[in-house]
Write a protein that holds these residues in place. Sequence first.
Motif, short mmCIF file in Angstrom:
data_model
loop_
_atom_site.label_atom_id
_atom_site.label_comp_id
_atom_site.label_asym_id
_atom_site.label_seq_id
_atom_site.Cartn_x
_atom_site.Cartn_y
_atom_site.Cartn_z
N ALA A 31 -82.83 -2.69 -42.23
CA ALA A 31 -83.53 -1.47 -42.63
C ALA A 31 -84.11 -0.75 -41.41
O ALA A 31 -84.04 0.49 -41.31
CB ALA A 31 -84.64 -1.80 -43.63
N LEU A 32 -84.66 -1.50 -40.45
CA LEU A 32 -85.20 -0.89 -39.24
C LEU A 32 -84.09 -0.26 -38.40
O LEU A 32 -84.26 0.83 -37.84
CB LEU A 32 -85.95 -1.93 -38.41
N ALA A 35 -83.08 2.98 -40.17
CA ALA A 35 -84.10 4.02 -40.00
C ALA A 35 -84.11 4.56 -38.57
O ALA A 35 -84.12 5.78 -38.36
CB ALA A 35 -85.48 3.46 -40.36
N GLY A 36 -84.09 3.68 -37.58
CA GLY A 36 -84.08 4.13 -36.19
C GLY A 36 -82.82 4.89 -35.85
O GLY A 36 -82.86 5.91 -35.15
N TRP A 38 -80.91 6.59 -37.93
CA TRP A 38 -80.94 7.88 -38.59
C TRP A 38 -81.85 8.85 -37.85
O TRP A 38 -81.48 10.01 -37.60
CB TRP A 38 -81.40 7.75 -40.04
N LEU A 39 -83.05 8.40 -37.47
CA LEU A 39 -83.96 9.27 -36.73
C LEU A 39 -83.36 9.70 -35.39
O LEU A 39 -83.51 10.86 -34.99
CB LEU A 39 -85.30 8.55 -36.50
N LEU A 119 -87.76 1.29 -33.24
CA LEU A 119 -87.21 0.84 -34.52
C LEU A 119 -85.84 0.20 -34.33
O LEU A 119 -85.53 -0.85 -34.91
CB LEU A 119 -87.11 2.00 -35.51
#
Length: 134
Positions: A31-32, A35-36, A38-39, A119
């Motif tokens: 998940a991290l 998220a990282g 994607w950002l 992340l």
Amino acid sequence: MEDLRDDTRGERPRGAGGTPGGIGEFLLGAALVVAGGWLLTNQVTVSSGYWQLWGHSAFGMSLVPLLLGIGLLFFDGRSVWGWLLTAAGAVIIVTGIIVNLQVYFRPTSLFNTLVMLGLLAAGVGLVARSLRAH
């Protein structure tokens, strides 16, 4: 006769990667990473330029093998030259598009950059840790 079935009674359930590591660590790490990633990719701008060959636009020239191949295939669907030219033309076009891409990292604050990269690093570390027996 020997019983060939696996007897898993009393054994801890297998975790991520078949090790006794933690599935929870793996899922949190994944998940991290997502998220990282994607950002980070959300801050990237991709654009394309013109294909140039000797100062002239080269996109039209890249269509010639594809169009010849398609023409040969409509004339004779089993034509080896038709298939080769069509495949080569498609590869030339896709390669030309990829080669002419320009990728820019949009300006952002240092804090946002550290969060994105942090992340990613934390996620990769947790995923790697979950694949190890502990």
